[in-house]
Design a protein around this motif. Sequence first.
Motif, PDB file in Angstrom:
ATOM      1  N   TYR A  82      79.126 148.069  93.943  1.00 62.31           N
ATOM      2  CA  TYR A  82      79.672 149.425  93.994  1.00 62.31           C
ATOM      3  C   TYR A  82      81.196 149.406  94.152  1.00 62.31           C
ATOM      4  O   TYR A  82      81.914 150.149  93.480  1.00 62.31           O
ATOM      5  N   MET A  83      81.698 148.546  95.032  1.00 63.34           N
ATOM      6  CA  MET A  83      83.135 148.567  95.334  1.00 63.34           C
ATOM      7  C   MET A  83      83.859 147.278  94.969  1.00 63.34           C
ATOM      8  O   MET A  83      85.088 147.238  94.990  1.00 63.34           O
ATOM      9  N   GLY A  84      83.120 146.226  94.617  1.00 64.97           N
ATOM     10  CA  GLY A  84      83.749 144.952  94.286  1.00 64.97           C
ATOM     11  C   GLY A  84      83.972 144.110  95.526  1.00 64.97           C
ATOM     12  O   GLY A  84      84.271 144.632  96.609  1.00 64.97           O
ATOM     13  N   LEU A  85      83.836 142.805  95.373  1.00 70.62           N
ATOM     14  CA  LEU A  85      83.958 141.900  96.518  1.00 70.62           C
ATOM     15  C   LEU A  85      85.355 141.943  97.127  1.00 70.62           C
ATOM     16  O   LEU A  85      85.509 141.930  98.353  1.00 70.62           O
ATOM     17  N   ASN A  86      86.383 142.003  96.288  1.00 73.18           N
ATOM     18  CA  ASN A  86      87.755 142.033  96.818  1.00 73.18           C
ATOM     19  C   ASN A  86      88.007 143.278  97.650  1.00 73.18           C
ATOM     20  O   ASN A  86      88.676 143.224  98.688  1.00 73.18           O
ATOM     21  N   ASN A  87      87.481 144.410  97.200  1.00 76.62           N
ATOM     22  CA  ASN A  87      87.641 145.640  97.974  1.00 76.62           C
ATOM     23  C   ASN A  87      86.846 145.588  99.271  1.00 76.62           C
ATOM     24  O   ASN A  87      87.286 146.115 100.298  1.00 76.62           O
ATOM     25  N   LEU A  88      85.681 144.963  99.224  1.00 77.29           N
ATOM     26  CA  LEU A  88      84.894 144.802 100.445  1.00 77.29           C
ATOM     27  C   LEU A  88      85.663 143.943 101.449  1.00 77.29           C
ATOM     28  O   LEU A  88      85.658 144.217 102.654  1.00 77.29           O
ATOM     29  N   LYS A  89      86.344 142.919 100.939  1.00 76.24           N
ATOM     30  CA  LYS A  89      87.166 142.072 101.810  1.00 76.24           C
ATOM     31  C   LYS A  89      88.317 142.877 102.414  1.00 76.24           C
ATOM     32  O   LYS A  89      88.645 142.725 103.596  1.00 76.24           O
ATOM     33  N   LYS A  90      88.938 143.732 101.597  1.00 77.37           N
ATOM     34  CA  LYS A  90      90.020 144.579 102.116  1.00 77.37           C
ATOM     35  C   LYS A  90      89.491 145.515 103.197  1.00 77.37           C
ATOM     36  O   LYS A  90      90.123 145.706 104.238  1.00 77.37           O
ATOM     37  N   ILE A  91      88.348 146.124 102.924  1.00 77.80           N
ATOM     38  CA  ILE A  91      87.749 147.056 103.879  1.00 77.80           C
ATOM     39  C   ILE A  91      87.416 146.344 105.186  1.00 77.80           C
ATOM     40  O   ILE A  91      87.657 146.859 106.276  1.00 77.80           O
ATOM     41  N   PHE A  92      86.893 145.135 105.072  1.00 79.06           N
ATOM     42  CA  PHE A  92      86.564 144.338 106.250  1.00 79.06           C
ATOM     43  C   PHE A  92      87.837 144.007 107.034  1.00 79.06           C
ATOM     44  O   PHE A  92      87.825 143.963 108.259  1.00 79.06           O
ATOM     45  N   SER A  93      88.948 143.795 106.308  1.00 75.73           N
ATOM     46  CA  SER A  93      90.194 143.373 106.945  1.00 75.73           C
ATOM     47  C   SER A  93      91.044 144.531 107.444  1.00 75.73           C
ATOM     48  O   SER A  93      92.064 144.300 108.081  1.00 75.73           O
ATOM     49  N   THR A  94      90.654 145.766 107.117  1.00 79.71           N
ATOM     50  CA  THR A  94      91.413 146.922 107.589  1.00 79.71           C
ATOM     51  C   THR A  94      91.536 146.850 109.105  1.00 79.71           C
ATOM     52  O   THR A  94      90.548 146.671 109.806  1.00 79.71           O
ATOM     53  N   GLU A  95      92.746 146.990 109.606  1.00 75.10           N
ATOM     54  CA  GLU A  95      92.992 146.712 111.016  1.00 75.10           C
ATOM     55  C   GLU A  95      92.138 147.537 111.963  1.00 75.10           C
ATOM     56  O   GLU A  95      91.414 146.999 112.775  1.00 75.10           O
ATOM     57  N   LYS A  96      92.241 148.858 111.850  1.00 80.59           N
ATOM     58  CA  LYS A  96      91.582 149.681 112.866  1.00 80.59           C
ATOM     59  C   LYS A  96      91.423 151.115 112.361  1.00 80.59           C
ATOM     60  O   LYS A  96      92.343 151.697 111.792  1.00 80.59           O
ATOM     61  N   ILE A  97      90.228 151.686 112.571  1.00 82.08           N
ATOM     62  CA  ILE A  97      89.983 153.088 112.238  1.00 82.08           C
ATOM     63  C   ILE A  97      89.576 153.801 113.517  1.00 82.08           C
ATOM     64  O   ILE A  97      88.601 153.402 114.166  1.00 82.08           O
ATOM     65  N   SER A  98      90.306 154.834 113.872  1.00 79.27           N
ATOM     66  CA  SER A  98      89.982 155.613 115.068  1.00 79.27           C
ATOM     67  C   SER A  98      89.314 156.920 114.670  1.00 79.27           C
ATOM     68  O   SER A  98      89.733 157.569 113.707  1.00 79.27           O
ATOM     69  N   ILE A  99      88.279 157.288 115.405  1.00 83.10           N
ATOM     70  CA  ILE A  99      87.582 158.550 115.183  1.00 83.10           C
ATOM     71  C   ILE A  99      87.753 159.408 116.431  1.00 83.10           C
ATOM     72  O   ILE A  99      87.308 159.043 117.521  1.00 83.10           O
ATOM     73  N   SER A 152      95.166 160.986 126.530  1.00 84.05           N
ATOM     74  CA  SER A 152      95.318 159.913 127.514  1.00 84.05           C
ATOM     75  C   SER A 152      96.110 158.756 126.919  1.00 84.05           C
ATOM     76  O   SER A 152      96.108 158.537 125.704  1.00 84.05           O
ATOM     77  N   ASP A 153      96.781 157.987 127.768  1.00 81.80           N
ATOM     78  CA  ASP A 153      97.558 156.837 127.303  1.00 81.80           C
ATOM     79  C   ASP A 153      96.672 155.824 126.592  1.00 81.80           C
ATOM     80  O   ASP A 153      97.080 155.228 125.588  1.00 81.80           O
ATOM     81  N   GLU A 154      95.464 155.629 127.098  1.00 81.91           N
ATOM     82  CA  GLU A 154      94.546 154.664 126.488  1.00 81.91           C
ATOM     83  C   GLU A 154      94.226 155.063 125.047  1.00 81.91           C
ATOM     84  O   GLU A 154      94.253 154.227 124.135  1.00 81.91           O
ATOM     85  N   ALA A 155      93.935 156.343 124.834  1.00 85.85           N
ATOM     86  CA  ALA A 155      93.609 156.813 123.490  1.00 85.85           C
ATOM     87  C   ALA A 155      94.824 156.760 122.567  1.00 85.85           C
ATOM     88  O   ALA A 155      94.729 156.313 121.419  1.00 85.85           O
ATOM     89  N   LEU A 156      95.969 157.192 123.062  1.00 89.83           N
ATOM     90  CA  LEU A 156      97.177 157.214 122.227  1.00 89.83           C
ATOM     91  C   LEU A 156      97.616 155.800 121.840  1.00 89.83           C
ATOM     92  O   LEU A 156      98.111 155.580 120.732  1.00 89.83           O
ATOM     93  N   ASN A 157      97.423 154.841 122.730  1.00 92.31           N
ATOM     94  CA  ASN A 157      97.762 153.453 122.400  1.00 92.31           C
ATOM     95  C   ASN A 157      96.899 152.923 121.259  1.00 92.31           C
ATOM     96  O   ASN A 157      97.351 152.104 120.453  1.00 92.31           O
ATOM     97  N   GLU A 158      95.655 153.362 121.196  1.00 88.78           N
ATOM     98  CA  GLU A 158      94.782 152.948 120.094  1.00 88.78           C
ATOM     99  C   GLU A 158      95.148 153.692 118.805  1.00 88.78           C
ATOM    100  O   GLU A 158      95.169 153.106 117.724  1.00 88.78           O
ATOM    101  N   LEU A 159      95.469 154.971 118.930  1.00 86.73           N
ATOM    102  CA  LEU A 159      95.828 155.757 117.743  1.00 86.73           C
ATOM    103  C   LEU A 159      97.064 155.202 117.059  1.00 86.73           C
ATOM    104  O   LEU A 159      97.114 155.120 115.830  1.00 86.73           O
ATOM    105  N   VAL A 160      98.064 154.841 117.831  1.00 88.39           N
ATOM    106  CA  VAL A 160      99.334 154.424 117.242  1.00 88.39           C
ATOM    107  C   VAL A 160      99.195 153.116 116.477  1.00 88.39           C
ATOM    108  O   VAL A 160      99.992 152.825 115.581  1.00 88.39           O
ATOM    109  N   GLU A 161      98.166 152.333 116.766  1.00 94.78           N
ATOM    110  CA  GLU A 161      97.931 151.077 116.051  1.00 94.78           C
ATOM    111  C   GLU A 161      96.916 151.224 114.920  1.00 94.78           C
ATOM    112  O   GLU A 161      96.615 150.258 114.222  1.00 94.78           O
ATOM    113  N   SER A 162      96.392 152.426 114.728  1.00 89.79           N
ATOM    114  CA  SER A 162      95.328 152.634 113.742  1.00 89.79           C
ATOM    115  C   SER A 162      95.870 152.633 112.317  1.00 89.79           C
ATOM    116  O   SER A 162      96.970 153.106 112.058  1.00 89.79           O
ATOM    117  N   SER A 163      95.057 152.096 111.409  1.00 93.79           N
ATOM    118  CA  SER A 163      95.410 152.165 109.992  1.00 93.79           C
ATOM    119  C   SER A 163      94.947 153.483 109.386  1.00 93.79           C
ATOM    120  O   SER A 163      95.471 153.918 108.357  1.00 93.79           O
TER     121      SER A 163
END
Length: 440
Positions: free
Chosen positions: A179-196, A274-285
């Motif tokens: 569906y997405m190709g192996l290279n794209n799957l590797k990119k998705i796996f390597s994406t630093e961080k997603i915050s919800i 909170s500082d904990e949440a904002l510290n994670e957000l600022v590093e999110s991709s």
Amino acid sequence: MEKYEIRFKKNNLDKILKNLFLNKDKEQFCIVLAKKDVINQFVIFKEIEVFYPKESDVLSSSLTHISIKKEFIYRILLEFNQRVDIDTLIEIHTHPFLQLNDKVNFSSTDNEDEINFNDYLKSNYSNLNYASVVLSDNSYEARIYLENEIGKIKIKELDVNKEILNKKYLDIYERNIDYMGLNNLKKIFSTEKISIVGVGGLGSIVAEHLVNMGFNNLVLIDNDVVEYSNLNRLVGAKYKDAQEKKLKVEVVKKHLLEINPFLNIKSISSEVKSDEALNELVESSKVFLTTDNHSSRALVNDFCLKYFIPFISIGVNISVINNAISDISGEIIKIFPGDKFCLRCLQRIRQINVDYENIENEKIKEKILKRGYLKEHKEPAVKTLNTILASLGVDSYVNEFTNYNRESSILVYENNKIPIIYEDNISIKNKNKNCYVCNL
């Protein structure tokens, strides 16, 4: 210890790389003017404008060197003196002579030139920050000149996790590859961080979809507990969780790890401010904004715009008038650094709602409601609508890797008489042109 990072507007780093490697027979050079922002231990330099020397600005160049006329640099420094939106100069040059697997490094000539230039800047432009970057086809090195030392600085888009996909991971996502190709799957796996932000009936489905698509590094932010009324749509929640008032983030985290035990998931059971949440957000991709209140949406909107963090806002709506459904709809809004629109100027956030939600005095809140400034009521919420919008939102994120579909900034879903999906360009056209957040 402070962490230094350079961030670029949407697609601008790709444009810079394309321009600098257009001619691989000679070293190439550009200057990025940027703005410094600090939050806790993070120091972020946001790209404002890029300048390329013309042929007439180059004294000499070859495969192994480039020499720029002083007049070009003086013009840039004059720009600095005349503007208030920049405080940082970043030099970028290439080493095209390196072989494919060679790691790029600053040369002894680079070191000598930059130290001399830094001394000149310190003497004449004390408020100007100075950094430099050297690029090859497959690597980079970057540094920031501090008061008494030279520090390391990262470029978020180029600092990709090189971890190799293991067999256990590939066993789970084997059917994703075609569906997405192996290279794209590797990119998705390597994406630093997603915050919800907001792990309720909408955010929990987004989290599950992200895991199912192969994303493995998630941060779940929500300070709420599971209630009985959440069980009709909260992914992974059980009746016992509501009885015991378990934290939503912990319930969803447990559910996701049961799907894939190799995930890297962090749960934060505090408010997004909170500082904990904002510290994670600022590093999110990437940030997914799935809360249902205006104050948290305003905070995330303003925070992401300030620190150059791309985010996707997903909202749903079911309106009932006189015991009859009058509207079923939802929308996905994608906002990147440098976009000249946001949730405020699109009028998706009402400041009166933000102010009301931040009032702690209950008597004042009662007066506001009695006077009819606001109506406080819970709208219907169902999993079917949430799932459709969560699917569209996550699919639009995956499309950033696969480029299968044309990108859309605002996508609307309506299910009135018949389900339809369409692109909303009118909202951007009619936005508030004087927005004090995204126009800065």
